[in-house]
Scaffold this motif. Structure first.
Motif, mmCIF file in Angstrom:
data_model
loop_
_atom_site.group_PDB
_atom_site.id
_atom_site.type_symbol
_atom_site.label_atom_id
_atom_site.label_comp_id
_atom_site.label_asym_id
_atom_site.label_seq_id
_atom_site.Cartn_x
_atom_site.Cartn_y
_atom_site.Cartn_z
ATOM 1 N N ALA A 50 1.015 -1.002 -0.105
ATOM 2 C CA ALA A 50 -0.053 0.157 -0.215
ATOM 3 C C ALA A 50 0.770 1.342 -0.143
ATOM 4 O O ALA A 50 1.015 1.788 -0.541
ATOM 5 C CB ALA A 50 -1.070 0.010 1.131
ATOM 6 N N THR A 51 1.823 1.194 0.561
ATOM 7 C CA THR A 51 2.619 1.743 0.728
ATOM 8 C C THR A 51 3.249 3.053 -0.206
ATOM 9 O O THR A 51 3.311 4.287 -0.557
ATOM 10 C CB THR A 51 3.319 2.423 2.405
ATOM 11 O OG1 THR A 51 2.725 2.758 3.663
ATOM 12 C CG2 THR A 51 4.191 4.323 2.339
ATOM 13 N N PRO A 52 4.588 1.667 -0.641
ATOM 14 C CA PRO A 52 5.320 1.998 -1.954
ATOM 15 C C PRO A 52 4.084 2.165 -2.852
ATOM 16 O O PRO A 52 4.377 2.822 -4.119
ATOM 17 C CB PRO A 52 5.506 1.141 -1.835
ATOM 18 C CG PRO A 52 5.478 -0.453 -1.177
ATOM 19 C CD PRO A 52 4.683 0.942 -0.465
ATOM 20 N N PHE A 53 2.855 1.582 -3.396
ATOM 21 C CA PHE A 53 2.225 1.833 -4.470
ATOM 22 C C PHE A 53 1.207 3.216 -5.068
ATOM 23 O O PHE A 53 1.083 3.685 -5.209
ATOM 24 C CB PHE A 53 1.099 1.123 -4.558
ATOM 25 C CG PHE A 53 -0.278 0.884 -5.234
ATOM 26 C CD1 PHE A 53 -0.264 0.043 -6.432
ATOM 27 C CD2 PHE A 53 -1.033 1.340 -5.979
ATOM 28 C CE1 PHE A 53 -0.655 -0.120 -7.638
ATOM 29 C CE2 PHE A 53 -1.664 1.902 -6.573
ATOM 30 C CZ PHE A 53 -1.538 1.121 -7.652
ATOM 31 N N GLU A 54 0.978 3.637 -3.243
ATOM 32 C CA GLU A 54 0.570 5.408 -3.480
ATOM 33 C C GLU A 54 1.292 6.045 -3.824
ATOM 34 O O GLU A 54 0.829 6.741 -4.155
ATOM 35 C CB GLU A 54 -0.200 5.641 -1.932
ATOM 36 C CG GLU A 54 -0.507 6.752 -1.985
ATOM 37 C CD GLU A 54 -0.442 7.137 -0.194
ATOM 38 O OE1 GLU A 54 -1.523 7.901 0.289
ATOM 39 O OE2 GLU A 54 -0.694 6.819 0.883
ATOM 40 N N THR A 93 2.470 0.764 -12.033
ATOM 41 C CA THR A 93 2.836 0.808 -10.172
ATOM 42 C C THR A 93 2.760 -0.203 -10.234
ATOM 43 O O THR A 93 4.024 -0.357 -9.440
ATOM 44 C CB THR A 93 1.597 1.579 -10.088
ATOM 45 O OG1 THR A 93 0.766 3.060 -10.210
ATOM 46 C CG2 THR A 93 2.215 2.090 -8.678
ATOM 47 N N LEU A 94 2.229 -0.992 -10.211
ATOM 48 C CA LEU A 94 2.320 -2.609 -9.830
ATOM 49 C C LEU A 94 4.041 -2.623 -10.141
ATOM 50 O O LEU A 94 5.040 -3.492 -9.518
ATOM 51 C CB LEU A 94 1.147 -3.300 -9.585
ATOM 52 C CG LEU A 94 0.433 -3.350 -9.160
ATOM 53 C CD1 LEU A 94 -1.211 -4.102 -9.762
ATOM 54 C CD2 LEU A 94 0.363 -3.475 -7.788
ATOM 55 N N ASP A 95 4.158 -2.808 -11.504
ATOM 56 C CA ASP A 95 4.956 -3.338 -12.016
ATOM 57 C C ASP A 95 6.869 -2.651 -11.459
ATOM 58 O O ASP A 95 7.829 -3.510 -11.327
ATOM 59 C CB ASP A 95 5.588 -3.364 -13.542
ATOM 60 C CG ASP A 95 4.479 -4.307 -14.200
ATOM 61 O OD1 ASP A 95 4.107 -5.158 -13.565
ATOM 62 O OD2 ASP A 95 3.391 -4.073 -15.206
ATOM 63 N N LYS A 96 6.794 -1.148 -11.034
ATOM 64 C CA LYS A 96 7.497 -0.685 -10.777
ATOM 65 C C LYS A 96 8.189 -1.320 -9.304
ATOM 66 O O LYS A 96 9.192 -0.866 -8.713
ATOM 67 C CB LYS A 96 6.797 0.650 -10.290
ATOM 68 C CG LYS A 96 8.460 1.715 -10.486
ATOM 69 C CD LYS A 96 8.562 3.481 -10.862
ATOM 70 C CE LYS A 96 9.662 3.813 -10.956
ATOM 71 N NZ LYS A 96 9.822 4.315 -11.753
ATOM 72 N N ILE A 97 7.232 -1.601 -8.577
ATOM 73 C CA ILE A 97 7.192 -2.446 -6.974
ATOM 74 C C ILE A 97 7.003 -2.984 -6.512
ATOM 75 O O ILE A 97 7.764 -3.597 -5.911
ATOM 76 C CB ILE A 97 6.255 -1.026 -5.861
ATOM 77 C CG1 ILE A 97 4.883 -1.200 -6.750
ATOM 78 C CG2 ILE A 97 6.645 0.180 -6.359
ATOM 79 C CD1 ILE A 97 3.875 -1.810 -5.488
ATOM 80 N N LYS A 103 10.281 -4.371 -5.400
ATOM 81 C CA LYS A 103 11.625 -3.909 -6.555
ATOM 82 C C LYS A 103 11.509 -2.126 -5.594
ATOM 83 O O LYS A 103 12.859 -1.552 -5.372
ATOM 84 C CB LYS A 103 10.945 -3.329 -7.644
ATOM 85 C CG LYS A 103 10.558 -4.784 -8.527
ATOM 86 C CD LYS A 103 10.787 -4.493 -10.054
ATOM 87 C CE LYS A 103 10.505 -5.073 -11.195
ATOM 88 N NZ LYS A 103 9.835 -5.382 -12.313
ATOM 89 N N ASP A 104 10.756 -1.698 -4.854
ATOM 90 C CA ASP A 104 10.849 -1.058 -4.199
ATOM 91 C C ASP A 104 11.456 -0.609 -3.091
ATOM 92 O O ASP A 104 11.979 -2.271 -2.334
ATOM 93 C CB ASP A 104 9.402 -0.976 -3.430
ATOM 94 C CG ASP A 104 9.268 0.814 -2.347
ATOM 95 O OD1 ASP A 104 8.937 2.119 -3.282
ATOM 96 O OD2 ASP A 104 9.353 0.525 -1.903
ATOM 97 N N GLU A 105 12.292 0.878 -3.529
ATOM 98 C CA GLU A 105 13.526 0.213 -2.293
ATOM 99 C C GLU A 105 13.445 0.484 -0.842
ATOM 100 O O GLU A 105 14.267 -0.264 0.062
ATOM 101 C CB GLU A 105 15.158 1.190 -3.053
ATOM 102 C CG GLU A 105 15.322 1.077 -4.302
ATOM 103 C CD GLU A 105 16.704 0.100 -3.679
ATOM 104 O OE1 GLU A 105 17.230 -0.442 -2.847
ATOM 105 O OE2 GLU A 105 16.192 -1.331 -4.942
#
Length: 189
Positions: A9-13, A69-73, A87-89
């Motif tokens: 949730a947090t990285p997605f937002e 967005t999902l592909d990035k995180i 993937k989200d650092e």
């Protein structure tokens, strides 16, 4: 609400707002509040509502933006619906720091098998209340502990660990973190 929705949730937002202009974000927030009386952040923990409103506001672009967005995180592992590559650092760091910290790891282990109230977690951890409270708060804020029902009062909410397992792979130039999502059902101890 699933453990995966809470964890992401947090990285997605944060990432979603990188792809969407401010006017659409405002419309999505307003519609979420008008229809469901929830914020954007809490809608991400009830993803169907977020998805419905986003597609209503943005049309087909809403679906593709959600996918981008999902592909990035994260990346879902094809062999398992519960294993994902993070993937989200910032999320990667929160996970690694929590597994490296003995108290945070202990809290997640306590809340692994079945949902427990915060009081039950605290009574089983047997650490000083300040450090315990601070660590539980950290885990909740980073999506590593989740509750089964967002509508419960704070005293009745039962939390469980969102992650079942973690693995790290180091390729030549990449550091990859994989987690298996803990999707336990509502059970009593």
């Amino acid at each position: 609400m699933t453990a995966m929705e809470t964890l992401l949730a947090t990285p997605f937002e944060k990432t979603f707002t990188d792809f969407v202009d401010k006017d659409d974000i405002t419309k999505i927030k307003n519609n979420l509040f008008e229809q469901y009386q929830i914020t954007l952040a809490s809608s991400l923990k009830d993803f169907e509502k977020f998805e419905c409103i986003t597609e209503k506001i943005m049309g087909h672009d809403g679906s593709s933006t959600i996918r981008k967005t999902l592909d990035k995180i994260c990346h879902m592992e094809p062999q398992s619906k519960h294993k994902i590559e993070i993937k989200d650092e910032l999320l990667k760091n929160a996970i690694l720091n929590s597994y490296d910290d003995p108290l945070k790891k202990h809290i997640m282990d306590i809340a692994f098998d079945y949902p427990l109230t915060l009081w039950e977690i605290a009574s089983r951890a047997r650490y000083g209340s300040f450090s315990l409270s601070e660590n539980i708060s950290y885990l909740i804020s980073h999506g590593l502990l989740t509750t089964l029902d967002l509508k419960d009062t704070d005293e009745n909410k039962k939390y469980y660990s969102t992650i079942d397992d973690i693995s790290v792979k180091i390729d030549e130039s990449e550091f990859r973190v994989y987690v298996t999502i803990n999707d336990i059902s509502e059970e009593t101890p």
